[in-house]
Structures are given as C-alpha cells and as structure tokens.
Design a protein around this motif. Structure first.
Motif, PDB file in Angstrom:
ATOM      1  N   GLU A   1      46.926  25.385  51.994  1.00 27.77           N
ATOM      2  CA  GLU A   1      47.236  23.969  52.222  1.00 27.77           C
ATOM      3  C   GLU A   1      46.721  23.086  51.087  1.00 27.77           C
ATOM      4  O   GLU A   1      47.110  21.934  50.964  1.00 27.77           O
ATOM      5  N   HIS A   2      45.822  23.629  50.214  1.00 29.33           N
ATOM      6  CA  HIS A   2      45.324  22.852  49.072  1.00 29.33           C
ATOM      7  C   HIS A   2      46.213  22.992  47.841  1.00 29.33           C
ATOM      8  O   HIS A   2      46.103  22.200  46.913  1.00 29.33           O
ATOM      9  N   ALA A   3      47.063  24.025  47.810  1.00 24.46           N
ATOM     10  CA  ALA A   3      47.827  24.305  46.587  1.00 24.46           C
ATOM     11  C   ALA A   3      48.656  23.108  46.122  1.00 24.46           C
ATOM     12  O   ALA A   3      48.645  22.784  44.928  1.00 24.46           O
ATOM     13  N   PRO A   4      49.363  22.394  47.029  1.00 21.86           N
ATOM     14  CA  PRO A   4      50.173  21.266  46.532  1.00 21.86           C
ATOM     15  C   PRO A   4      49.332  20.161  45.895  1.00 21.86           C
ATOM     16  O   PRO A   4      49.832  19.423  45.042  1.00 21.86           O
ATOM     17  N   ALA A   5      48.051  20.040  46.292  1.00 20.85           N
ATOM     18  CA  ALA A   5      47.208  18.988  45.714  1.00 20.85           C
ATOM     19  C   ALA A   5      46.633  19.421  44.367  1.00 20.85           C
ATOM     20  O   ALA A   5      46.076  18.600  43.634  1.00 20.85           O
ATOM     21  N   ILE A   6      46.731  20.715  44.033  1.00 26.60           N
ATOM     22  CA  ILE A   6      46.195  21.217  42.769  1.00 26.60           C
ATOM     23  C   ILE A   6      47.328  21.404  41.763  1.00 26.60           C
ATOM     24  O   ILE A   6      47.227  20.999  40.601  1.00 26.60           O
ATOM     25  N   PHE A   7      48.415  22.019  42.202  1.00 24.83           N
ATOM     26  CA  PHE A   7      49.539  22.275  41.306  1.00 24.83           C
ATOM     27  C   PHE A   7      50.611  21.227  41.558  1.00 24.83           C
ATOM     28  O   PHE A   7      50.900  20.875  42.700  1.00 24.83           O
ATOM     29  N   ASP A   8      51.172  20.738  40.472  1.00 24.21           N
ATOM     30  CA  ASP A   8      52.252  19.754  40.550  1.00 24.21           C
ATOM     31  C   ASP A   8      51.827  18.454  41.216  1.00 24.21           C
ATOM     32  O   ASP A   8      52.654  17.754  41.781  1.00 24.21           O
ATOM     33  N   SER A   9      50.508  18.146  41.160  1.00 22.39           N
ATOM     34  CA  SER A   9      50.058  16.826  41.581  1.00 22.39           C
ATOM     35  C   SER A   9      49.440  16.140  40.370  1.00 22.39           C
ATOM     36  O   SER A   9      48.915  16.815  39.482  1.00 22.39           O
ATOM     37  N   HIS A  10      49.457  14.826  40.349  1.00 21.94           N
ATOM     38  CA  HIS A  10      48.823  14.106  39.249  1.00 21.94           C
ATOM     39  C   HIS A  10      47.344  13.931  39.558  1.00 21.94           C
ATOM     40  O   HIS A  10      46.989  13.376  40.586  1.00 21.94           O
ATOM     41  N   LEU A  11      46.500  14.445  38.669  1.00 20.91           N
ATOM     42  CA  LEU A  11      45.054  14.337  38.816  1.00 20.91           C
ATOM     43  C   LEU A  11      44.547  13.435  37.693  1.00 20.91           C
ATOM     44  O   LEU A  11      45.229  13.241  36.683  1.00 20.91           O
TER      45      LEU A  11
ATOM     46  N   ALA B   1      53.000  14.811  19.407  1.00 22.75           N
ATOM     47  CA  ALA B   1      53.289  14.165  20.701  1.00 22.75           C
ATOM     48  C   ALA B   1      53.749  15.215  21.714  1.00 22.75           C
ATOM     49  O   ALA B   1      53.349  15.199  22.878  1.00 22.75           O
ATOM     50  N   ALA B   2      54.573  16.158  21.258  1.00 24.43           N
ATOM     51  CA  ALA B   2      55.135  17.149  22.184  1.00 24.43           C
ATOM     52  C   ALA B   2      54.115  18.229  22.550  1.00 24.43           C
ATOM     53  O   ALA B   2      54.104  18.719  23.687  1.00 24.43           O
ATOM     54  N   HIS B   3      53.255  18.619  21.605  1.00 17.81           N
ATOM     55  CA  HIS B   3      52.390  19.787  21.827  1.00 17.81           C
ATOM     56  C   HIS B   3      50.944  19.421  22.146  1.00 17.81           C
ATOM     57  O   HIS B   3      50.311  20.091  22.956  1.00 17.81           O
ATOM     58  N   SER B   4      50.383  18.395  21.490  1.00 20.18           N
ATOM     59  CA  SER B   4      48.959  18.068  21.683  1.00 20.18           C
ATOM     60  C   SER B   4      48.748  16.902  22.628  1.00 20.18           C
ATOM     61  O   SER B   4      47.655  16.738  23.162  1.00 20.18           O
ATOM     62  N   LEU B   5      49.755  16.057  22.799  1.00 23.28           N
ATOM     63  CA  LEU B   5      49.557  14.868  23.641  1.00 23.28           C
ATOM     64  C   LEU B   5      50.283  15.023  24.977  1.00 23.28           C
ATOM     65  O   LEU B   5      50.405  14.057  25.731  1.00 23.28           O
ATOM     66  N   ARG B   6      50.729  16.249  25.295  1.00 23.65           N
ATOM     67  CA  ARG B   6      51.390  16.462  26.579  1.00 23.65           C
ATOM     68  C   ARG B   6      50.353  16.376  27.696  1.00 23.65           C
ATOM     69  O   ARG B   6      49.161  16.648  27.480  1.00 23.65           O
ATOM     70  N   THR B   7      50.782  16.010  28.894  1.00 21.50           N
ATOM     71  CA  THR B   7      49.847  15.887  30.006  1.00 21.50           C
ATOM     72  C   THR B   7      50.223  16.815  31.165  1.00 21.50           C
ATOM     73  O   THR B   7      49.568  16.806  32.196  1.00 21.50           O
ATOM     74  N   THR B   8      51.292  17.601  30.989  1.00 26.47           N
ATOM     75  CA  THR B   8      51.585  18.675  31.946  1.00 26.47           C
ATOM     76  C   THR B   8      51.095  19.970  31.315  1.00 26.47           C
ATOM     77  O   THR B   8      51.503  20.317  30.208  1.00 26.47           O
ATOM     78  N   PHE B   9      50.211  20.650  32.023  1.00 20.68           N
ATOM     79  CA  PHE B   9      49.582  21.855  31.499  1.00 20.68           C
ATOM     80  C   PHE B   9      50.160  23.061  32.209  1.00 20.68           C
ATOM     81  O   PHE B   9      50.018  23.196  33.422  1.00 20.68           O
ATOM     82  N   ARG B  10      50.813  23.949  31.440  1.00 16.24           N
ATOM     83  CA  ARG B  10      51.333  25.164  32.037  1.00 16.24           C
ATOM     84  C   ARG B  10      50.163  26.121  32.296  1.00 16.24           C
ATOM     85  O   ARG B  10      49.306  26.312  31.410  1.00 16.24           O
TER      86      ARG B  10
END
Lengths: 319, 216
Positions: A201-211, A179-188
């Motif tokens: 101006e696109h960076a906030p929509a790519i990083f730290d946004s939910h896609l 759950a912690a390692h394979s099912l995480r949904t935040t990707f470093r």
C-alpha cells in the motif's frame, strides 16, 4: 603554472574530479563530481582529459582572481557569471570556453536552477592527490583541499595547459544535453534487495509520486520527503552501490551521493540507474522529484545512448 | 535476508552497475574474487551477510556474474594478515556519550554496569564500511543490542564510540550517524596519508579501556 585565488567563497565549493574508486573496502567512498556529465563537458571544452580536477560549486559560486592567464569553461546548473576586468564587467557564457587575463575577477554568483556548476581550467587543478584522486571528501578527515570546501584566500594551483580542442559545439546543444540528462527530475530506478520490505500500500507513494528534496541534502545523499513512515525489521549493514536508495523509518528516501557511506543499515528499496545518477547531484532543496521503475536492459541502453550522445557532441581527449 | 549456513554464494544484480553476492563469509569470497578480478571491477565491498562487486557503468552484469562464478566455487583462501589486538582508551558518558544515561535507564542497568558490559567484551573487526576507517566490531554482549536511531544525527564527533544492532564501532571523523553514542576516544582511526590508512583491519581484535580523560 598559474593559480586562482578565492576572493569570496561560494556556499560549498570543492575540488572534484572523477573520484577515487578502489578504496571502498577501507570504508572510503569514491567522492568525485556529483554531476560527472557537467564535469566532463567543462573539461572537454578547455582541452582537459575527463579525469582532470575542477571546482564544483553548490547553490552559489565563488569569486576568484586569476593570478595568471587561464582558459576556462563553465558547465552545469544555470548561472549568470561575469568577469570584472580593469573597472568594467563582462558577462561570460556557460558551455563555451573563455580566457581569464591576469588580475581578472571571475564572479560566478548564485546558481539559478539546478544545484551545481563546474569550473574547469585548462591544465586542471593541480593539488596533491590523496588515495589517487584530487577529489575533496568533505565528510572525512582528508588533508587540506581534499578534506574541506574552498575558503577565502585559498590559492588553487593550476597545471600546465594542454592544447585547446580544435572546435567546440554550439553552447545551446550542450545546454540541451545537460537539461535532458543532468537536470531531469524523474529518476529511473531498479528494485533494491530490500524492495520486499515496502508494504504494497506504500508503493504508490514512493514510485510515480512527486516527493520533495529536503534541505538536509548533501554530497552524502539527497533526501526526499513526503512518503509514508514505516517501521522495518532490523537489518544488518550491507554494501551500498552507487545510486542506492535507502528508506528511513521516518519514510525519507535517501538517494546516496558520491560521499555515500559504503555500507549502511537502512533498507535499500531501489537503485537509481547509472544514466540518472548525475541528476541526483543537481537536485536543489525544495525541488520535486519522482522515482519511476524501469528494467535492467533499458537502463543499460539508456547509459550507452547517453555516453554516445555526449561523445558525438564533444569527443573526449584520447587518453 | 540470507540465512547463516553452508548455502553456496548467490549472485544478483544490485542496481545496473553492481552485483550483490550473498555468502556466509563475505571476506573469504572477496579474497577468492580478488585472486582473479573480472574486467571492469572498481570496488569489492564486504557487508555482514553480502558483498558488492561494483563495476564501471555500462558493464554487462550477466557476463560479469559469469566471470566471478568460478571464484565463488572455491573458498579455500584465508585472510591474509595475522590478527592483532588494539586497545581503545575510551571516556564513557557525559558530552562524549550522550546516549549512555538514557540507554542504561531503558535497559534497566546502572550507567557503570553498561560501561562494564561494553568494556569487558572482546571484539573482532568483521568488515569496514560506512565511513573511511569505520570498523564494524562483532562481539557486543547480547544485552546491549539496541536499534539504531530512527533518523540519523546530522553530526557525530570524530572518535565517538557507539553501538547499534550486533555491533560496536568508532566514528573516525565528524559525520552523520544513527548509532547510540556511549563515549569517545582520541585515537586516529583514519589517516589517508599513512602507508596503512586505517587503524583497524578486518580480523583485528579490539578492546575498549575505560579512562577518565581520553588519552592521545
């Protein structure tokens, strides 16, 4: 030597091991398990070396008939598998080995959260290796079970079993690890060589946004949609490392998978760190995912911690 | 993007498990590194301007970069096999090449003129990649340089002859693809059970021979 017979195939199940690195210069992607952590756990639970071949199921699992007795284990995304034995049904656990008797039907059923489930069999799947691996490469013209998903009627040969592990951990601890390692949904992620092509101006929509994970995702790559479109200048085709994140002019982000093109022309805007690559393989269509920048030093520490945590729970077989 | 020219190769991290080496001729740098491969090296892949050294995850990239630095200083090794010339019989247009007509129209050429331009050029394999057995062919006439599609097609049939940017190429298997599709050949580009799995290798010369029917 025993075998499993495919009674009803899953949505897209295939033979996978740790893949075939070393042939990328011929254009051959490594292939291999989309979530190697779940593959390693399933193998270790039945006493297989990590590199043994398993069956990888996607979104829905197969129904198999055991042609002989076999010790098996399941690891990965959540499911409610069961065994049909002599007219009765028994629920079987994930993250814990159990035995199939000759004639048993193992019904893996739908995958409930996450995307992929791994079935390891003591002795390992024993199909002929191609270019040093049994892994299927579904996007290429490889022969037999190295080139396609499982179909109804397929007979999957199993090798001679090795001794079972002396003990296996509490399944709940393995479930928590996955759950912690394979099912995480935040990707470093680390910046890619073409990160400068992202307009600020696109960076906030790519990083730290939910896609959102697109239904057009596969073992080649998982597509995240919802970011802004952007025309990039033409770029030459350059190598794509594991975990590379491409950006298409439509604004899709493609998290490249085990069957990635080994070179490509879309800009590489980021790379998912090695510790989070298994979680790419567990993203199901419709899921939400987020990219979070990190440093190279932190990425290496996270990977080493992950390897140590897994080995402490369930040690690998000595090679 | 690195400039063409005699600048020395530069090394940078590419994610946390690979190094990106920018060099005027990636294939020569690859030969030099393979003469003394560093520990943990899994793959060494060439692109047009760069090559990627892919390592086992967990590698110390600074140490790996230091280990390959000496190889980058020497580029005196030559490609290891003599060039061959390989003819590719190609059926242009129709269902085999759905982009031929729209592309000819947008370039202000007749379909036959586009075919003649593509088939009269002599190509060289610069590097392999994208898919098993896929060769990036240099030598495309400047008039035919067009951008790849904004979004790749989900499926391009095996044997499809295509162009994008400065290259021509042939899809070895059914796969997604973003190039412009001109025609199709029946040759087998990739056979993983053959002693030499790929029909084409870096350095090979390639010619496209227009045919009415793709020949086996």
């Amino acid at each position: 030597m025993t075998a499993l017979r495919v009674i009803t195939p899953g949505l897209q199940s295939s033979i996978q091991d740790l893949g075939r690195p070393g042939f990328a210069s011929l254009g051959v992607a490594p292939s291999g398990a989309a979530d190697h952590l779940s593959l390693r756990i399933a193998n270790r639970l039945v006493g297989n070396p990590d590199h043994s071949a398993t069956i990888e199921c996607t979104l829905s699992g197969d129904t198999f008939r055991a042609e002989g007795a076999a010790r098996v284990a399941l690891a990965g995304a959540d499911a409610s598998p069961l065994i049909r034995r002599a007219g009765s049904t028994l629920a079987v656990p994930l993250f814990q080995p159990f035995t199939l008797l000759p004639g048993d039907e193992l019904v893996l059923g739908p995958i409930l959260s996450g995307c992929r489930l791994y079935l390891a069999i003591a002795g390992g799947v024993d199909t002929p290796p191609v270019l040093a691996s049994r892994s299927a490469h579904l996007a290429a013209a490889f022969p037999n079970l190295t080139g396609r998903p499982l179909r109804e009627g397929d007979s999957i040969p199993i090798g001679a079993p090795t001794p079972p592990p002396r003990s296996t951990p509490d399944p709940a601890s393995l479930r928590r690890f996955i759950a912690a390692h394979s099912l995480r949904t935040t990707f470093r992620v680390l910046p890619g060589p073409d990160a400068a092509l992202i307009p600020p101006e696109h960076a906030p929509a790519i990083f730290d946004s939910h896609l959102t994970v697109s239904a057009r995702s596969s073992r080649v790559g998982v597509r995240l949609v919802g970011g802004p479109a952007c025309t990039h200048p033409p770029r030459t085709s350059e190598p794509t490392p594991p975990g590379a994140v491409q950006r298409t002019p439509e604004g899709e982000l493609i998290l490249l998978g085990p069957e990635r093109p080994v070179t490509g022309g879309y800009p590489l805007v980021a790379s998912v760190i090695a510790a989070d690559i298994p979680a790419i393989g567990q993203l199901r269509p419709g899921a939400r995912a987020r990219l979070a920048p990190i440093t190279l030093d932190a990425a290496r520490t996270l990977l080493i911690d992950q390897q140590q945590a897994l080995d402490a729970l369930l040690p690998p077989l000595p090679a | 993007m690195p400039a063409e020219g005699p600048s020395p190769p530069s090394i940078q991290p590419l994610g946390d498990s690979a190094l990106r080496i920018a060099a005027p001729n990636p294939a020569l740098v690859r030969h030099a590194i393979l003469a003394a491969p560093p520990a943990g090296l899994l793959d060494l892949v060439c692109g047009h301007h760069t090559l990627a050294a892919i390592f086992s995850p967990g590698i110390d990239l600074a140490r790996a970069a230091a280990a390959i630095a000496p190889a980058l200083a020497r580029q005196d090794l030559a490609p290891c096999h003599p060039p061959r010339t390989i003819d590719i019989p190609t059926l242009y247009g129709g269902p085999s090449g759905p982009d031929l007509l729209p592309l000819a129209s947008s370039l202000g050429l007749s379909p036959q003129a586009l075919i003649d331009l593509h088939a009269s050029a002599s190509y060289t394999v610069r590097f392999m990649g994208f898919a098993p057995g896929f060769a990036y062919l240099e030598g495309l006439p400047a008039q035919l340089r067009v951008q790849r599609l904004d979004s790749p097609r989900p499926r391009v049939p095996a044997g499809t002859v295509a162009i994008a940017g400065p290259y021509s190429g042939i899809y070895p298997a059914d796969s997604p693809g973003g190039w412009r599709l001109l025609g199709r050949t029946n040759l087998t580009l990739f056979d993983p059970l053959a002693a030499s799995p790929t029909l084409l290798q870096p350095g090979d010369r390639v010619r496209f021979i227009p045919t009415r029917v793709p020949t086996p």
